[in-house]
Design a protein around this motif. Structure first.
Motif, PDB file in Angstrom:
ATOM      1  N   CYS A   1       0.834  -1.207   0.000  1.00 19.59           N
ATOM      2  CA  CYS A   1       0.000   0.000   0.000  1.00 19.59           C
ATOM      3  C   CYS A   1       0.864   1.251   0.000  1.00 19.59           C
ATOM      4  CB  CYS A   1      -0.920  -0.014   1.217  1.00 19.59           C
ATOM      5  SG  CYS A   1      -1.897   1.495   1.448  1.00 19.59           S
ATOM      6  N   LEU A   2       1.891   1.251   0.827  1.00 15.25           N
ATOM      7  CA  LEU A   2       2.758   2.418   0.971  1.00 15.25           C
ATOM      8  C   LEU A   2       3.425   2.798  -0.345  1.00 15.25           C
ATOM      9  CD1 LEU A   2       4.210   4.408   2.927  1.00 15.25           C
ATOM     10  CD2 LEU A   2       5.979   2.664   3.169  1.00 15.25           C
ATOM     11  N   TRP A   3       3.686   1.806  -1.200  1.00 18.08           N
ATOM     12  CA  TRP A   3       4.459   2.026  -2.413  1.00 18.08           C
ATOM     13  C   TRP A   3       3.581   2.176  -3.654  1.00 18.08           C
ATOM     14  CZ3 TRP A   3       8.741   3.227  -0.341  1.00 18.08           C
ATOM     15  CH2 TRP A   3       9.224   2.540   0.777  1.00 18.08           C
ATOM     16  N   GLY A   4       2.286   2.401  -3.460  1.00 15.99           N
ATOM     17  CA  GLY A   4       1.405   2.559  -4.604  1.00 15.99           C
ATOM     18  C   GLY A   4       0.760   1.267  -5.056  1.00 15.99           C
ATOM     19  N   GLY A   5       0.832   0.220  -4.229  1.00 12.58           N
ATOM     20  CA  GLY A   5       0.173  -1.038  -4.540  1.00 12.58           C
ATOM     21  C   GLY A   5      -1.256  -1.041  -4.030  1.00 12.58           C
ATOM     22  N   CYS A   6      -1.571  -2.008  -3.178  1.00 12.95           N
ATOM     23  CA  CYS A   6      -2.905  -2.133  -2.608  1.00 12.95           C
ATOM     24  C   CYS A   6      -2.795  -2.388  -1.112  1.00 12.95           C
ATOM     25  CB  CYS A   6      -3.662  -3.305  -3.236  1.00 12.95           C
ATOM     26  SG  CYS A   6      -3.987  -3.134  -5.000  1.00 12.95           S
ATOM     27  N   LEU A   7      -3.857  -2.089  -0.406  1.00  5.60           N
ATOM     28  CA  LEU A   7      -4.026  -2.537   0.960  1.00  5.60           C
ATOM     29  C   LEU A   7      -5.000  -3.703   0.900  1.00  5.60           C
ATOM     30  CD1 LEU A   7      -3.328  -2.055   3.946  1.00  5.60           C
ATOM     31  CD2 LEU A   7      -5.348  -0.583   4.085  1.00  5.60           C
ATOM     32  N   THR A   8      -4.550  -4.861   1.371  1.00  3.67           N
ATOM     33  CA  THR A   8      -5.294  -6.095   1.141  1.00  3.67           C
ATOM     34  C   THR A   8      -5.841  -6.673   2.431  1.00  3.67           C
ATOM     35  OG1 THR A   8      -4.096  -6.659  -0.876  1.00  3.67           O
ATOM     36  CG2 THR A   8      -5.094  -8.486   0.325  1.00  3.67           C
ATOM     37  N   ALA A   9      -7.073  -7.148   2.344  1.00  3.52           N
ATOM     38  CA  ALA A   9      -7.718  -7.879   3.435  1.00  3.52           C
ATOM     39  C   ALA A   9      -8.121  -9.255   2.926  1.00  3.52           C
ATOM     40  CB  ALA A   9      -8.961  -7.131   3.923  1.00  3.52           C
ATOM     41  N   ILE A  10      -8.179 -10.206   3.843  1.00  2.00           N
ATOM     42  CA  ILE A  10      -8.847 -11.467   3.556  1.00  2.00           C
ATOM     43  C   ILE A  10      -9.903 -11.701   4.628  1.00  2.00           C
ATOM     44  CG2 ILE A  10      -6.971 -12.576   2.288  1.00  2.00           C
ATOM     45  CD1 ILE A  10      -6.297 -14.133   4.854  1.00  2.00           C
ATOM     46  N   ARG A  11     -10.985 -12.321   4.220  1.00  4.14           N
ATOM     47  CA  ARG A  11     -12.005 -12.704   5.184  1.00  4.14           C
ATOM     48  C   ARG A  11     -11.647 -14.076   5.725  1.00  4.14           C
ATOM     49  NH1 ARG A  11     -18.563 -11.905   4.933  1.00  4.14           N
ATOM     50  NH2 ARG A  11     -19.007 -12.959   6.917  1.00  4.14           N
ATOM     51  N   LEU A  12     -11.603 -14.195   7.045  1.00  4.54           N
ATOM     52  CA  LEU A  12     -11.118 -15.403   7.686  1.00  4.54           C
ATOM     53  C   LEU A  12     -12.218 -16.400   8.005  1.00  4.54           C
ATOM     54  CD1 LEU A  12      -8.549 -13.882  10.237  1.00  4.54           C
ATOM     55  CD2 LEU A  12      -8.144 -14.655   7.888  1.00  4.54           C
ATOM     56  N   ASP A  13     -13.421 -15.913   8.233  1.00  4.48           N
ATOM     57  CA  ASP A  13     -14.515 -16.829   8.579  1.00  4.48           C
ATOM     58  C   ASP A  13     -15.147 -17.348   7.297  1.00  4.48           C
ATOM     59  OD1 ASP A  13     -17.337 -14.869   8.508  1.00  4.48           O
ATOM     60  OD2 ASP A  13     -15.345 -13.945   8.532  1.00  4.48           O
ATOM     61  N   GLY A  14     -15.422 -18.626   7.266  1.00  5.34           N
ATOM     62  CA  GLY A  14     -16.001 -19.215   6.068  1.00  5.34           C
ATOM     63  C   GLY A  14     -14.969 -19.343   4.961  1.00  5.34           C
TER      64      GLY A  14
ATOM     65  N   SER B   1      -9.033  -6.046  -2.021  1.00  7.67           N
ATOM     66  CA  SER B   1      -7.911  -5.109  -2.059  1.00  7.67           C
ATOM     67  C   SER B   1      -8.386  -3.709  -2.419  1.00  7.67           C
ATOM     68  CB  SER B   1      -6.846  -5.565  -3.066  1.00  7.67           C
ATOM     69  OG  SER B   1      -6.234  -6.770  -2.640  1.00  7.67           O
ATOM     70  N   GLN B   2      -7.781  -2.733  -1.751  1.00  4.75           N
ATOM     71  CA  GLN B   2      -8.065  -1.328  -1.997  1.00  4.75           C
ATOM     72  C   GLN B   2      -6.860  -0.701  -2.721  1.00  4.75           C
ATOM     73  OE1 GLN B   2     -10.624   0.769  -1.640  1.00  4.75           O
ATOM     74  NE2 GLN B   2      -9.399   2.505  -2.337  1.00  4.75           N
ATOM     75  N   PRO B   3      -7.009  -0.227  -3.962  1.00  2.00           N
ATOM     76  CA  PRO B   3      -5.887   0.434  -4.651  1.00  2.00           C
ATOM     77  C   PRO B   3      -5.409   1.655  -3.865  1.00  2.00           C
ATOM     78  CG  PRO B   3      -7.655  -0.070  -6.177  1.00  2.00           C
ATOM     79  CD  PRO B   3      -8.200  -0.320  -4.805  1.00  2.00           C
ATOM     80  N   CYS B   4      -4.108   1.882  -3.896  1.00  2.60           N
ATOM     81  CA  CYS B   4      -3.495   2.966  -3.133  1.00  2.60           C
ATOM     82  C   CYS B   4      -2.654   3.830  -4.072  1.00  2.60           C
ATOM     83  CB  CYS B   4      -2.623   2.418  -2.012  1.00  2.60           C
ATOM     84  SG  CYS B   4      -3.490   1.311  -0.891  1.00  2.60           S
ATOM     85  N   PRO B   5      -2.724   5.150  -3.922  1.00  6.88           N
ATOM     86  CA  PRO B   5      -1.943   6.020  -4.807  1.00  6.88           C
ATOM     87  C   PRO B   5      -0.457   5.991  -4.523  1.00  6.88           C
ATOM     88  CG  PRO B   5      -3.097   7.309  -3.165  1.00  6.88           C
ATOM     89  CD  PRO B   5      -3.606   5.904  -3.023  1.00  6.88           C
ATOM     90  N   GLY B   6      -0.077   5.614  -3.293  1.00  4.28           N
ATOM     91  CA  GLY B   6       1.337   5.533  -2.971  1.00  4.28           C
ATOM     92  C   GLY B   6       1.860   6.768  -2.309  1.00  4.28           C
ATOM     93  N   ALA B   7       2.335   6.619  -1.069  1.00  5.66           N
ATOM     94  CA  ALA B   7       2.925   7.727  -0.348  1.00  5.66           C
ATOM     95  C   ALA B   7       4.387   7.896  -0.700  1.00  5.66           C
ATOM     96  CB  ALA B   7       2.769   7.503   1.159  1.00  5.66           C
ATOM     97  N   LYS B   8       5.020   6.820  -1.128  1.00  2.36           N
ATOM     98  CA  LYS B   8       6.441   6.850  -1.456  1.00  2.36           C
ATOM     99  C   LYS B   8       6.698   5.936  -2.639  1.00  2.36           C
ATOM    100  CE  LYS B   8       8.228   7.806   3.193  1.00  2.36           C
ATOM    101  NZ  LYS B   8       8.875   9.063   2.833  1.00  2.36           N
ATOM    102  N   ARG B   9       7.880   5.959  -3.135  1.00  2.51           N
ATOM    103  CA  ARG B   9       8.297   5.012  -4.158  1.00  2.51           C
ATOM    104  C   ARG B   9       9.298   4.037  -3.541  1.00  2.51           C
ATOM    105  NH1 ARG B   9       9.452   8.925  -9.398  1.00  2.51           N
ATOM    106  NH2 ARG B   9       7.305   9.672  -9.641  1.00  2.51           N
ATOM    107  N   PRO B  10       9.308   2.778  -3.975  1.00  2.00           N
ATOM    108  CA  PRO B  10      10.286   1.832  -3.429  1.00  2.00           C
ATOM    109  C   PRO B  10      11.701   2.336  -3.555  1.00  2.00           C
ATOM    110  CG  PRO B  10       8.654   0.697  -4.776  1.00  2.00           C
ATOM    111  CD  PRO B  10       8.430   2.168  -4.979  1.00  2.00           C
ATOM    112  N   GLY B  11      12.464   2.224  -2.454  1.00  8.52           N
ATOM    113  CA  GLY B  11      13.842   2.670  -2.465  1.00  8.52           C
ATOM    114  C   GLY B  11      13.998   4.146  -2.283  1.00  8.52           C
TER     115      GLY B  11
END
Length: 277
Positions: A248-261, A267-277
């Motif tokens: 998420c921090l690098w412009g990817g996604c913030l991901t959740a999984i549902r654990l029950d069932g 996943s929520q797309p993220c604009p990215g606060a920083k670039r890798p490196g």
């Protein structure tokens, strides 16, 4: 009631709330598991901490390496680094309250009914789940205890790089905390190597992801390990492991999984606060 596990937030508060909206998360009904690294590098770590703390018992938080680093800076055992973005947390009027809350969070959480065990980085390949539980409780007691400041004075360093039952004192606690919060690669004998943080495939010869070390102790039948920490690994379902840090921090996604069932990925797309490196 639904139970969701979300990967590393790292101060990306707006993306976190957007993902909760997509999940239609209701704290009166649902439960959250968070894989650690609530803070740092993103822009709104204080807002994330306050929001999660105020969720109370409906949120379960695991300590990550960035959380540990912020705690050490608060305790006066470390200086913040150039790219750290948590000074506003340390300067907040409720900083002490938040830090005391954070240092009492676990390193390992499990729910056999759901069939999941959560931690931040990984388990040393030689550890069974029972051994991991014992060592997590040992380090959690030190982090939550009255001697926490002295622990933070000794927490930094890459050695010992492997477990021995003969380890004592600060070396023992450092090895435990490094495994739970920092590990990515090991050599073929299961010794931790902290000097390469990139994706699998680019590592030096002789290193493999910790979960691919020959002879690694698997999860007991019916249990799956869910982790964060490794953004360059990305989302992974492999055997008894699910990895959730999708950068998420690098412009990817913030991901959740549902654990029950049946397991579901959201996943929520993220604009990215920083670039890798």
């Amino acid at each position: 009631m639904a139970t969701y596990c979300i990967g590393d937030i790292q101060g990306c508060h707006d993306e976190f709330l957007a993902l909760l909206d997509r999940l239609q998360f209701d704290p009166k009904r649902d439960r959250l598991w968070l894989t650690g690294d609530l803070v740092n590098r993103g822009p709104r770590s204080l807002a994330v901490m306050r929001y999660v703390r105020d969720l109370g018992d409906c949120a379960t938080v695991i300590l990550g390496n960035h959380d540990i680093h912020m705690l050490a800076a608060w305790a006066g055992a470390s200086n913040l680094k150039k790219n750290d973005t948590v000074q506003h947390v340390l300067d907040a009027r409720d900083a002490d309250e938040l830090m005391h809350w954070l240092r009492r969070q676990p390193l390992l959480h499990e729910d056999p009914g759901l069939g999941y065990v959560m931690l931040h980085a990984g388990l040393l390949p030689a550890w069974t789940l029972e051994q991991a539980r014992e060592r997590a409780r040992e380090a959690e007691t030190a982090l939550a205890g009255e001697g926490y400041r002295e622990l933070f004075d000794h927490i930094y360093g890459d050695t010992p790089d492997n477990w021995s039952d003969d380890l004592t004192g600060w070396d023992r606690l450092r090895c435990i905390i490094n495994a739970f919060t920092r590990m990515r690669f090991c050599d073929m004998q299961g010794r931790m190597r902290m000097d390469y943080k990139g994706p699998p495939g680019g590592q030096p010869d002789g290193l493999v992801p910790w979960f691919q070390v020959p002879g690694r102790k698997p999860m007991p039948a019916g249990l799956t390990l869910v982790v964060g920490h490794w953004s360059t690994l990305g989302y992974l379902e492999q055997g008894d492991l699910v990895a959730l840090d999708t950068g998420c921090l690098w412009g990817g996604c913030l991901t959740a999984i549902r654990l029950d069932g049946e397991r579901q990925r959201i996943s929520q797309p993220c604009p990215g606060a920083k670039r890798p490196g």
